[in-house]
Design an enzyme around this catalytic site. Sequence first.
Site, PDB file in Angstrom:
ATOM      1  N   LYS A 195       2.658-146.077 -10.130  1.00 35.34           N
ATOM      2  CA  LYS A 195       1.984-145.538  -8.956  1.00 35.34           C
ATOM      3  C   LYS A 195       1.575-144.096  -9.258  1.00 35.34           C
ATOM      4  O   LYS A 195       2.422-143.264  -9.587  1.00 35.34           O
ATOM      5  CB  LYS A 195       2.910-145.596  -7.739  1.00 35.34           C
ATOM      6  CG  LYS A 195       2.299-144.938  -6.506  1.00 35.34           C
ATOM      7  CD  LYS A 195       3.121-145.134  -5.261  1.00 35.34           C
ATOM      8  CE  LYS A 195       2.518-144.353  -4.102  1.00 35.34           C
ATOM      9  NZ  LYS A 195       3.212-144.580  -2.840  1.00 35.34           N
ATOM     10  N   LYS A 249      -0.967-149.151  -8.913  1.00 34.03           N
ATOM     11  CA  LYS A 249      -1.594-148.575  -7.730  1.00 34.03           C
ATOM     12  C   LYS A 249      -2.052-147.150  -8.009  1.00 34.03           C
ATOM     13  O   LYS A 249      -1.254-146.397  -8.568  1.00 34.03           O
ATOM     14  CB  LYS A 249      -0.563-148.581  -6.589  1.00 34.03           C
ATOM     15  CG  LYS A 249      -1.031-147.921  -5.313  1.00 34.03           C
ATOM     16  CD  LYS A 249       0.111-147.760  -4.362  1.00 34.03           C
ATOM     17  CE  LYS A 249      -0.375-146.927  -3.188  1.00 34.03           C
ATOM     18  NZ  LYS A 249       0.657-146.476  -2.348  1.00 34.03           N
TER      19      LYS A 249
HETATM   20  C1  PBG Z   1       4.143-144.540   0.787  1.00 31.72           C
HETATM   21  C2  PBG Z   1       2.856-145.217   0.491  1.00 31.72           C
HETATM   22  C3  PBG Z   1       1.575-144.671   0.330  1.00 31.72           C
HETATM   23  C4  PBG Z   1       0.709-145.749   0.151  1.00 31.72           C
HETATM   24  C5  PBG Z   1       1.477-146.899   0.158  1.00 31.72           C
HETATM   25  N1  PBG Z   1       2.805-146.553   0.349  1.00 31.72           N
HETATM   26  C6  PBG Z   1       1.095-143.278   0.443  1.00 31.72           C
HETATM   27  C7  PBG Z   1       1.502-142.258  -0.525  1.00 31.72           C
HETATM   28  O1  PBG Z   1       2.162-142.517  -1.527  1.00 31.72           O
HETATM   29  O2  PBG Z   1       1.170-141.108  -0.225  1.00 31.72           O
HETATM   30  C8  PBG Z   1      -0.784-145.644  -0.001  1.00 31.72           C
HETATM   31  C9  PBG Z   1      -1.567-146.881   0.327  1.00 31.72           C
HETATM   32  C10 PBG Z   1      -3.031-146.666   0.511  1.00 31.72           C
HETATM   33  O3  PBG Z   1      -3.588-145.589   0.234  1.00 31.72           O
HETATM   34  O4  PBG Z   1      -3.667-147.626   0.952  1.00 31.72           O
HETATM   35  N2  PBG Z   1       4.656-143.744  -0.224  1.00 31.72           N
END
Ligand code: PBG
Length: 326
Positions: A195, A249
Site C-alpha cells: 500500500k 493499492k
Molecule cells: C485506511 C484506508 C484508506 C483507504 C482505504 N483504507 C485511506 C488512507 O490510507 O489514507 C483509501 C481507499 C481509497 O482511496 O479509495 N487507512
Amino acid sequence: MNFPITRMRRLRKTPGIRNMVAVVQLTANDLIYPMFAIEGQGIKREIGSMPGVFQLSPDRLLPEAEKAVQAGIPAIILFGIPSHKNKMGSQGYAQEGIVQQAVSLVKEEFPQLVVITDVCLCGYTSHGHCGVIQGGEILNDSTLDLLARTAVSHVQAGADIVAPSDMMDGRVAAIRKALDQKGFIDTIIMAYSAKYASGFYGPFREAAGSAPQFGDRSAYQMDPRSGTDQALREVALDIEEGADVVMVKPALAYMDIIRAVKDQFLCPVATYNVSGEYAMVKAAALQGWIDEKRVVLELMTGLKRAGSDMILTYHALDIARWLKES
Ligand code: PBG
C-alpha cells in the site's frame, strides 16, 4: 513468418473470432463494492468528489447492499464514520461501533453476501493517523494490540474477512493470533500488503473524514519510488504472518507491482481501484470527455490482465449492470 503470409487482422475479423481469442474475462464475481457506513439514521449523503458514492447510515445501507446482492457481486467492504473520534480511536473497536452495527445488520439480512471490513484507526483517531501517537510519532508496536481488538470486534459482529490497511509491521500476525485465540480460525485476512503513500486517496479522506491532521502517512505507507523488491518483501511477510489474500493499492499507477506479485506468489491478489482513480474517471465522464462504460471496462480488463484476482472498485454496481446488458 512475415507479411503477407502472416496477417494479424485475421484473428480480429468478426465478433465471433474475437470472442474466441479473448483471454481476459471480467465478471461480477471479480468485484468487491466499497461502502461507507455513518452513524445516525436516515442519512444518504453523496460524497462531493465521488459522484454516485454515499455515506450511509445503517438503515440506508441495507438497500444499497441489496443492490450488490442483486447485481451478483459477491462481496462488500465496509468503512466506518463514527460520530466521535479520540486519540486512541476507541470507536474503531467498540462493540457498538458503526462498522460493528453495520456488519451485523447486513449479515442478518444478506447472510450470503461476503462482508469484508477495513481494519485501521485513521477514521477513528482525532489526529487522523493509522496508529497510536507519541511525541508526533506513530508507534508501531502499541498500535498492533488496537488493530487486533478492532479485527476481533468486526468478526464478533459477523465479518467474514478482515482487511488491515494500516501498514504497521507485524499486524497480520497480531490479528491472526488474536482471531485464533477467540476461535475464529477460519476467518480470512485480506492484507493491504503493498500500500503506497498516494495522492489518489484524497476523495476517500473526504468520504471518511480521515485526513491526517499533521504530517502525512509516508512513515508507514510505501514510497511510490520504492522498488518492486520492497513490494515483494511486504507481500512475503504478510503471507508468512498468515494473510490469505494480499492486496496492491492503488491499482492504476502500480500495475507492474500487481503483475510481479501475481508471478511471485501462489496467493489470490486483490487490487484496489481507489477513490482518486474513480474521481478522475467520473469527472471526465461528467464533462462528456470520455465514454464512462468503455473506459471503466477497459481499466478493469487491464487490472485483470495485470494479475488481479479481485478488484475493489466504486464502479462495481455499474460494472455488474453493464456486464449483464452485454
Ligand atoms: C485506511 C484506508 C484508506 C483507504 C482505504 N483504507 C485511506 C488512507 O490510507 O489514507 C483509501 C481507499 C481509497 O482511496 O479509495 N487507512
